[in-house]
Design an enzyme around this catalytic site. Structure first.
Site, PDB file in Angstrom:
ATOM      1  N   CYS A   1     -33.422   3.029  18.379  1.00 52.47           N
ATOM      2  CA  CYS A   1     -32.364   2.653  18.114  1.00 52.47           C
ATOM      3  C   CYS A   1     -31.324   3.899  18.632  1.00 52.47           C
ATOM      4  O   CYS A   1     -30.302   3.309  19.092  1.00 52.47           O
ATOM      5  CB  CYS A   1     -32.032   2.808  16.181  1.00 52.47           C
ATOM      6  SG  CYS A   1     -33.265   1.923  15.338  1.00 52.47           S
ATOM      7  N   ASP A   2     -31.265   4.631  18.728  1.00 50.66           N
ATOM      8  CA  ASP A   2     -30.357   5.989  18.667  1.00 50.66           C
ATOM      9  C   ASP A   2     -30.963   6.902  20.288  1.00 50.66           C
ATOM     10  O   ASP A   2     -30.687   7.455  20.716  1.00 50.66           O
ATOM     11  CB  ASP A   2     -30.790   6.906  17.454  1.00 50.66           C
ATOM     12  CG  ASP A   2     -30.816   6.357  16.458  1.00 50.66           C
ATOM     13  OD1 ASP A   2     -29.176   5.543  16.641  1.00 50.66           O
ATOM     14  OD2 ASP A   2     -30.609   7.145  15.752  1.00 50.66           O
ATOM     15  N   CYS A  32     -34.988   7.133  14.861  1.00 55.35           N
ATOM     16  CA  CYS A  32     -35.756   5.935  15.537  1.00 55.35           C
ATOM     17  C   CYS A  32     -35.129   5.964  16.745  1.00 55.35           C
ATOM     18  O   CYS A  32     -34.100   5.950  17.067  1.00 55.35           O
ATOM     19  CB  CYS A  32     -34.754   4.869  14.637  1.00 55.35           C
ATOM     20  SG  CYS A  32     -35.400   3.007  15.634  1.00 55.35           S
TER      21      CYS A  32
HETATM   22  C1  LIG Z   1     -31.038   5.299  10.636  1.00 53.47           C
HETATM   23  C2  LIG Z   1     -31.250   4.564  10.978  1.00 53.47           C
HETATM   24  C3  LIG Z   1     -30.879   3.903  12.138  1.00 53.47           C
HETATM   25  C4  LIG Z   1     -31.361   2.680  12.725  1.00 53.47           C
HETATM   26  N1  LIG Z   1     -30.401   2.349  13.099  1.00 53.47           N
HETATM   27  C5  LIG Z   1     -31.246   0.219  13.936  1.00 53.47           C
HETATM   28  C6  LIG Z   1     -30.142   0.405  15.148  1.00 53.47           C
HETATM   29  O1  LIG Z   1     -29.790   0.651  16.060  1.00 53.47           O
HETATM   30  N2  LIG Z   1     -30.875  -1.019  15.408  1.00 53.47           N
HETATM   31  C7  LIG Z   1     -31.728  -1.822  14.679  1.00 53.47           C
HETATM   32  O2  LIG Z   1     -32.158  -2.650  15.196  1.00 53.47           O
HETATM   33  N3  LIG Z   1     -32.641  -0.646  13.990  1.00 53.47           N
HETATM   34  C8  LIG Z   1     -31.961   0.306  13.527  1.00 53.47           C
HETATM   35  N4  LIG Z   1     -32.665   0.476  12.805  1.00 53.47           N
HETATM   36  C9  LIG Z   1     -33.496  -0.467  11.749  1.00 53.47           C
HETATM   37  C10 LIG Z   1     -33.339  -0.955  10.885  1.00 53.47           C
HETATM   38  O3  LIG Z   1     -32.588  -0.501  10.052  1.00 53.47           O
HETATM   39  C11 LIG Z   1     -34.453  -1.869  10.482  1.00 53.47           C
HETATM   40  O4  LIG Z   1     -34.958  -2.279  11.010  1.00 53.47           O
HETATM   41  C12 LIG Z   1     -33.533  -3.091   9.046  1.00 53.47           C
HETATM   42  O5  LIG Z   1     -33.451  -2.399   8.677  1.00 53.47           O
HETATM   43  C13 LIG Z   1     -34.817  -3.661   8.213  1.00 53.47           C
HETATM   44  O6  LIG Z   1     -34.362  -3.977   7.513  1.00 53.47           O
HETATM   45  P1  LIG Z   1     -35.014  -5.127   6.309  1.00 53.47           P
HETATM   46  O7  LIG Z   1     -34.299  -5.715   5.747  1.00 53.47           O
HETATM   47  O8  LIG Z   1     -36.407  -5.113   6.584  1.00 53.47           O
HETATM   48  O9  LIG Z   1     -34.956  -2.880   5.354  1.00 53.47           O
HETATM   49  P2  LIG Z   1     -34.255  -2.645   5.123  1.00 53.47           P
HETATM   50  O10 LIG Z   1     -32.888  -2.237   5.729  1.00 53.47           O
HETATM   51  O11 LIG Z   1     -35.569  -1.194   4.442  1.00 53.47           O
HETATM   52  O12 LIG Z   1     -33.541  -2.800   2.975  1.00 53.47           O
HETATM   53  C14 LIG Z   1     -34.926  -2.975   2.536  1.00 53.47           C
HETATM   54  C15 LIG Z   1     -33.243  -2.622   0.717  1.00 53.47           C
HETATM   55  O13 LIG Z   1     -34.471  -2.777  -0.409  1.00 53.47           O
HETATM   56  C16 LIG Z   1     -34.033  -2.286  -0.943  1.00 53.47           C
HETATM   57  N5  LIG Z   1     -35.383  -2.090  -2.162  1.00 53.47           N
HETATM   58  C17 LIG Z   1     -36.202  -1.440  -1.683  1.00 53.47           C
HETATM   59  N6  LIG Z   1     -37.136  -1.441  -2.933  1.00 53.47           N
HETATM   60  C18 LIG Z   1     -36.648  -2.370  -3.247  1.00 53.47           C
HETATM   61  C19 LIG Z   1     -36.812  -2.500  -5.012  1.00 53.47           C
HETATM   62  N7  LIG Z   1     -38.532  -2.332  -5.068  1.00 53.47           N
HETATM   63  N8  LIG Z   1     -36.127  -2.653  -5.272  1.00 53.47           N
HETATM   64  C20 LIG Z   1     -34.822  -3.804  -5.433  1.00 53.47           C
HETATM   65  N9  LIG Z   1     -34.603  -3.036  -3.621  1.00 53.47           N
HETATM   66  C21 LIG Z   1     -35.828  -2.269  -3.687  1.00 53.47           C
HETATM   67  C22 LIG Z   1     -34.152  -0.688  -0.369  1.00 53.47           C
HETATM   68  O14 LIG Z   1     -33.169  -0.491  -1.062  1.00 53.47           O
HETATM   69  C23 LIG Z   1     -33.059  -1.597   0.716  1.00 53.47           C
HETATM   70  O15 LIG Z   1     -31.499  -1.388   0.502  1.00 53.47           O
HETATM   71  C24 LIG Z   1     -32.205   1.901  11.826  1.00 53.47           C
HETATM   72  C25 LIG Z   1     -32.986   2.597  11.025  1.00 53.47           C
HETATM   73  C26 LIG Z   1     -32.516   3.676  10.315  1.00 53.47           C
HETATM   74  C27 LIG Z   1     -32.898   4.904   9.427  1.00 53.47           C
END
Ligand SMILES: Cc1cc2nc3c(=O)[nH]c(=O)nc-3n(C[C@H](O)[C@H](O)[C@H](O)COP(=O)(O)OP(=O)(O)OC[C@H]3O[C@@H](n4cnc5c(N)ncnc54)[C@H](O)[C@@H]3O)c2cc1C
Length: 308
Positions: free
Chosen positions: A137-138, A134
């Site tokens: 992000c980084d 990302c």
């Molecule tokens: C390495 C990295 C660095 C990042 N750094 C930043 C940053 O600095 N700033 C920023 O704003 N954003 C950052 N992001 C992006 C940010 O992390 C995401 O936009 C955010 O986490 C999205 O949140 P979410 O809750 O939609 O999904 P997710 O964080 O993807 O959470 C989804 C969750 O659902 C769970 N899940 C999936 N399928 C199932 C299922 N069938 N049953 C039960 N549980 C399930 C997963 O295990 C996960 O824990 C980064 C992403 C990455 C990969």
């Protein structure tokens, strides 16, 4: 007696935890189901610098520990398990968690997305220490140093342009001899002195030491030669997989597999909402996942109150 939850949230990242905070604070009987540890993708990042309220940045796991603590204040119930199916029974939804069926009046899907990996030696070892998925992000951590971005589509092109604001040099490593990115992005790439495409090349490995990434090994697909590229950062932009495959038969998804919603997080199934990275939207970040989670929770509350 069978428990019927008001709200069942699938996924415990920023979107799911925010939705859970809102619904449990609103005294709705809520269960959040997470297949791994709570916190989502943020758990894999060392420093978050662009989430408001934390000048100087905060470690990803520390930020998510605060989310969890905040949810506990309002009594959010959580369980570990993987959701594999969702069935619409009108006023109730049946949710299969590790083979067991749970019931809820409304469901919020916050299962997120996962960036595709290259799967080369050194990649996973240096995640957060030079390897990133990302640039938004980084990218700002890589000032005045050479970095590489891997990919050839719109995301790779946009991220290369973004990285060129910080890095001394951006190598755009692509397996073909032309980009798939739209023409306007290609024009900007070729007009940017800092960006140097490296055509017909695959990353074979990531080299580093205790300071982080120091170089990449590349293989030219045309002449089969190997070379070393000096770069202290590798950004991988070869695609993202939304975690909605188990919903493909029952919800409207776009061709990439993202859940289609309206602007208030309603999916094609009444009583089922989607928030965060799993939903088709323009920006996938913690701030937008949190915003989505809050909207989905409030719209769910209205649905349960019969105002929908
Ligand atoms: C390495 C990295 C660095 C990042 N750094 C930043 C940053 O600095 N700033 C920023 O704003 N954003 C950052 N992001 C992006 C940010 O992390 C995401 O936009 C955010 O986490 C999205 O949140 P979410 O809750 O939609 O999904 P997710 O964080 O993807 O959470 C989804 C969750 O659902 C769970 N899940 C999936 N399928 C199932 C299922 N069938 N049953 C039960 N549980 C399930 C997963 O295990 C996960 O824990 C980064 C992403 C990455 C990969």
């Amino acid at each position: 007696m069978v428990t019927v939850y008001d709200v069942l949230i699938i996924g415990g990242g920023p979107a799911g935890l925010t939705a859970g905070l809102y619904t449990s604070r609103a005294k709705l009987k809520t269960l959040l189901v997470e297949r791994m540890i709570l916190g989502g993708q943020v758990m894999t990042t060392t420093k978050v610098e662009n989430y408001p309220g934390f000048p100087g940045g905060i470690d990803g796991p520390d930020l998510m520990a605060r989310f969890q603590e905040h949810c506990q204040e309002f009594g959010l119930e959580t369980m570990t398990g993987e959701v594999t199916a969702l069935v619409d029974q009108g006023e109730e939804k049946l949710v299969t968690v590790d083979g067991k069926q749970l019931r809820a009046r409304a469901v919020i899907i916050t299962t997120g997305a996962e960036p595709s990996k290259l799967g080369v030696p050194g990649e996973s070892q240096f995640v957060g220490r030079g390897v990133s998925y990302c640039a938004t992000c980084d990218g700002a951590f890589f000032r005045n140093v050479p970095v590489a971005i891997v990919g050839g589509g719109d995301t790779a092109a946009e991220e290369a342009l973004f990285l060129s604001r910080f890095a001394s040099k951006v190598y755009l490593v692509h397996r073909r001899d032309e980009l798939r990115a739209t023409k306007v992005l290609q024009d900007r790439i070729f007009a940017n002195d800092k960006i140097e495409p490296i055509w017909n090349s695959l990353v074979e490995g990531v080299i580093g030491d205790n300071t982080g990434v120091t170089a990449l090994t590349l293989r030219n697909r045309k002449d089969d030669t190997q070379s070393t590229l000096d770069a202290v950062g590798m950004f991988v932009a070869i695609g993202v997989t939304p975690k909605a495959h188990f919903l493909a038969d029952i919800l409207d998804l776009n061709p990439e597999g993202y859940i289609l919603t309206d602007s208030e997080c309603r999916t094609s199934m009444p009583g089922v909402f989607a928030a965060g990275d799993v939903r088709k939207k323009i920006l996938k970040q913690i701030a937008t996942a949190v915003g989505d989670g809050a909207i989905a929770a409030i719209v769910t509350e209205k649905y349960l109150d019969g105002f929908e």
